[in-house]
Design an enzyme around this catalytic site. Structure first.
Site, mmCIF file in Angstrom:
data_model
loop_
_atom_site.group_PDB
_atom_site.id
_atom_site.type_symbol
_atom_site.label_atom_id
_atom_site.label_comp_id
_atom_site.label_asym_id
_atom_site.label_seq_id
_atom_site.Cartn_x
_atom_site.Cartn_y
_atom_site.Cartn_z
ATOM 1 N N ARG A 52 5.456 0.449 -72.283
ATOM 2 C CA ARG A 52 5.294 -0.223 -70.933
ATOM 3 C C ARG A 52 6.505 -0.914 -70.222
ATOM 4 O O ARG A 52 7.091 -0.765 -69.301
ATOM 5 C CB ARG A 52 4.268 -1.735 -71.233
ATOM 6 C CG ARG A 52 2.838 -1.040 -71.108
ATOM 7 C CD ARG A 52 1.948 -2.154 -72.092
ATOM 8 N NE ARG A 52 2.636 -1.513 -73.264
ATOM 9 C CZ ARG A 52 1.969 -0.740 -74.101
ATOM 10 N NH1 ARG A 52 0.652 -0.343 -73.639
ATOM 11 N NH2 ARG A 52 2.286 -0.659 -75.277
ATOM 12 N N THR A 53 7.312 -1.640 -71.285
ATOM 13 C CA THR A 53 8.345 -2.488 -70.499
ATOM 14 C C THR A 53 9.434 -1.567 -70.268
ATOM 15 O O THR A 53 10.085 -1.836 -69.098
ATOM 16 C CB THR A 53 8.792 -3.465 -71.697
ATOM 17 O OG1 THR A 53 7.762 -4.436 -71.936
ATOM 18 C CG2 THR A 53 10.122 -4.424 -71.130
ATOM 19 N N LYS A 81 29.040 4.033 -86.550
ATOM 20 C CA LYS A 81 30.524 3.755 -86.543
ATOM 21 C C LYS A 81 31.063 2.322 -86.644
ATOM 22 O O LYS A 81 32.308 2.307 -86.387
ATOM 23 C CB LYS A 81 31.122 4.513 -85.218
ATOM 24 C CG LYS A 81 30.834 6.134 -85.342
ATOM 25 C CD LYS A 81 31.484 6.692 -84.033
ATOM 26 C CE LYS A 81 31.224 8.240 -84.097
ATOM 27 N NZ LYS A 81 31.353 8.577 -82.858
ATOM 28 N N ARG A 103 16.499 -4.929 -75.129
ATOM 29 C CA ARG A 103 15.361 -5.513 -76.102
ATOM 30 C C ARG A 103 15.952 -5.341 -77.651
ATOM 31 O O ARG A 103 16.559 -4.236 -77.779
ATOM 32 C CB ARG A 103 13.905 -4.528 -75.988
ATOM 33 C CG ARG A 103 13.064 -4.962 -77.257
ATOM 34 C CD ARG A 103 11.851 -4.345 -76.952
ATOM 35 N NE ARG A 103 10.911 -4.996 -75.856
ATOM 36 C CZ ARG A 103 9.712 -4.426 -75.891
ATOM 37 N NH1 ARG A 103 9.075 -3.808 -76.581
ATOM 38 N NH2 ARG A 103 8.874 -5.322 -74.878
ATOM 39 N N HIS A 131 10.017 -13.273 -73.811
ATOM 40 C CA HIS A 131 9.835 -11.983 -72.991
ATOM 41 C C HIS A 131 9.672 -12.519 -71.357
ATOM 42 O O HIS A 131 8.543 -12.343 -71.235
ATOM 43 C CB HIS A 131 8.772 -11.249 -73.592
ATOM 44 C CG HIS A 131 8.622 -9.820 -73.240
ATOM 45 N ND1 HIS A 131 9.170 -9.369 -72.226
ATOM 46 C CD2 HIS A 131 7.842 -8.879 -73.917
ATOM 47 C CE1 HIS A 131 8.680 -7.990 -72.099
ATOM 48 N NE2 HIS A 131 8.014 -7.794 -73.042
HETATM 49 C C1 NCD Z 1 4.738 -6.792 -76.455
HETATM 50 C C2 NCD Z 1 5.991 -6.986 -76.976
HETATM 51 O O1 NCD Z 1 6.586 -5.913 -77.227
HETATM 52 O O2 NCD Z 1 6.546 -8.042 -76.922
HETATM 53 N N1 NCD Z 1 4.441 -5.714 -75.372
HETATM 54 C C3 NCD Z 1 5.110 -5.800 -74.317
HETATM 55 O O3 NCD Z 1 6.254 -5.646 -74.020
HETATM 56 N N2 NCD Z 1 4.319 -5.910 -73.045
HETATM 57 C C4 NCD Z 1 3.902 -7.322 -77.319
HETATM 58 C C5 NCD Z 1 3.497 -6.576 -78.570
HETATM 59 O O4 NCD Z 1 4.593 -6.182 -79.108
HETATM 60 O O5 NCD Z 1 2.522 -6.660 -79.045
#
Ligand code: NCD
Length: 300
Positions: A52-53, A81, A103, A131
């Site tokens: 999703r993200t 490396k 991320r 997040h």
């Molecule tokens: C979440 C995340 O990765 O923080 N999902 C998201 O980004 N929509 C929640 C999760 O990992 O359960």
């Protein structure tokens, strides 16, 4: 054109700035977004799996006309490396990347990347910490569905301790005046990580009739070694099933940041229930991220 503001945590934005992102997101639901990122370079660097993200950011960047570079960490020099995270960020900036969306499984790693990058860095999730864009889309979705949030009871249910979504979304919903509850077994409720204004509750069934919206959470097994509670005990107390659906208000929306695990935190029937608003959440994620990127580049 190169934006310098970053979004590492939800408190980096004021309520006025967030209101303006929400207003623009609402406009983008009605009309195409302008090509305001034309000529800019966005790099998406995800050290953790994401559906999703990652795709949501990519859709938002493409809607605004940006050049999009999706980096796969396994192919970067830091994988084998010996290049450091911060030196990778310095390199990306020197290569001409304007906006870095990152991320990382470690809390604080995206801030570290951002400090070295010296451009606009957006935190797409760092460990159990934050997040912020999920907080934006959750709050946007709940305002859309409930109207005014002041005094409305929103409950987060499940593995709060390991949820960066809960940590960011609970804070923002509280800022918008919602009464926020964290419901789960003791092992998943860590007062230290939960803002003091959030009410802690163990008894899901007792809380259900009193709440205006539910946010169900996944048990984030990749963020801890051993399940601290027996699976059967967890499911029996916290899975949203038919009996619990009947206790929830007829109009109370059910959200989930995804990925959702059928059979663990929800039963299949939840995904067929009219109160299940997961699809709106995902759609709103693209609108909100499009509006955020536009504001970061064009100002408020
Ligand atoms: C979440 C995340 O990765 O923080 N999902 C998201 O980004 N929509 C929640 C999760 O990992 O359960």
């Amino acid at each position: 054109m190169t934006p310098t503001r970053s979004l590492l945590d939800i408190d980096d934005l004021t309520n006025d700035e967030i209101d303006s992102v929400f207003a623009l997101a609402r406009e983008f639901a009605q009309r195409p977004a302008p090509r305001s990122l034309d000529g800019t370079f966005c790099a998406n660097l995800f050290f953790e799996q994401s559906t999703r993200t990652h795709v949501s950011f990519q859709c938002a960047q493409m809607r605004l006309g940006a050049n999009v570079i999706n980096l796969s960490p396994a192919q970067l020099s830091l994988a084998t490396k010996g290049e450091r995270l911060d030196d990778t960020a310095v390199t990306l900036r020197a290569l001409g990347v304007d906006i870095l969306v990152a991320r990382h499984p470690l809390a604080g790693a995206v801030a570290e990347l951002g400090a070295a990058f010296e451009g606009c860095t957006i935190n797409a999730g760092d460990g159990t910490n934050a997040h912020p864009t999920q907080a934006l889309l959750d709050t946007f979705t709940l305002r859309d569905l409930l109207g005014e949030l002041r005094g409305r009871a929103v409950a987060f249910v499940g593995d709060i301790r390991h949820s960066r979504v809960a940590h960011s979304s609970m804070r923002l919903l509280h800022r918008y005046g919602a009464r926020v509850l964290a419901i789960g077994p003791e092992c998943f409720l860590d007062r230290g990580d939960i803002p003091k204004e959030v009410e802690l509750a163990r008894d899901f069934d007792a809380a259900l009739p009193t709440i205006d919206a539910l946010v169900m959470l996944r048990v984030q097994r990749e963020r801890f070694e051993k399940m601290p509670i027996d699976d059967a005990a967890y499911i029996s107390a916290y899975r949203l099933d038919l009996k619990r659906l009947a206790l929830l208000g007829a109009r109370a929306p059910i959200l989930h940041p995804g990925p959702y695990n059928r059979g663990v935190e929800i039963v299949d029937a939840v995904t067929l229930d009219a109160r299940w608003r997961y699809r709106e959440q995902v759609r709103n994620g693209v609108l909100v991220r499009t509006a955020l990127l536009h504001r970061l580049v064009r100002g408020w």
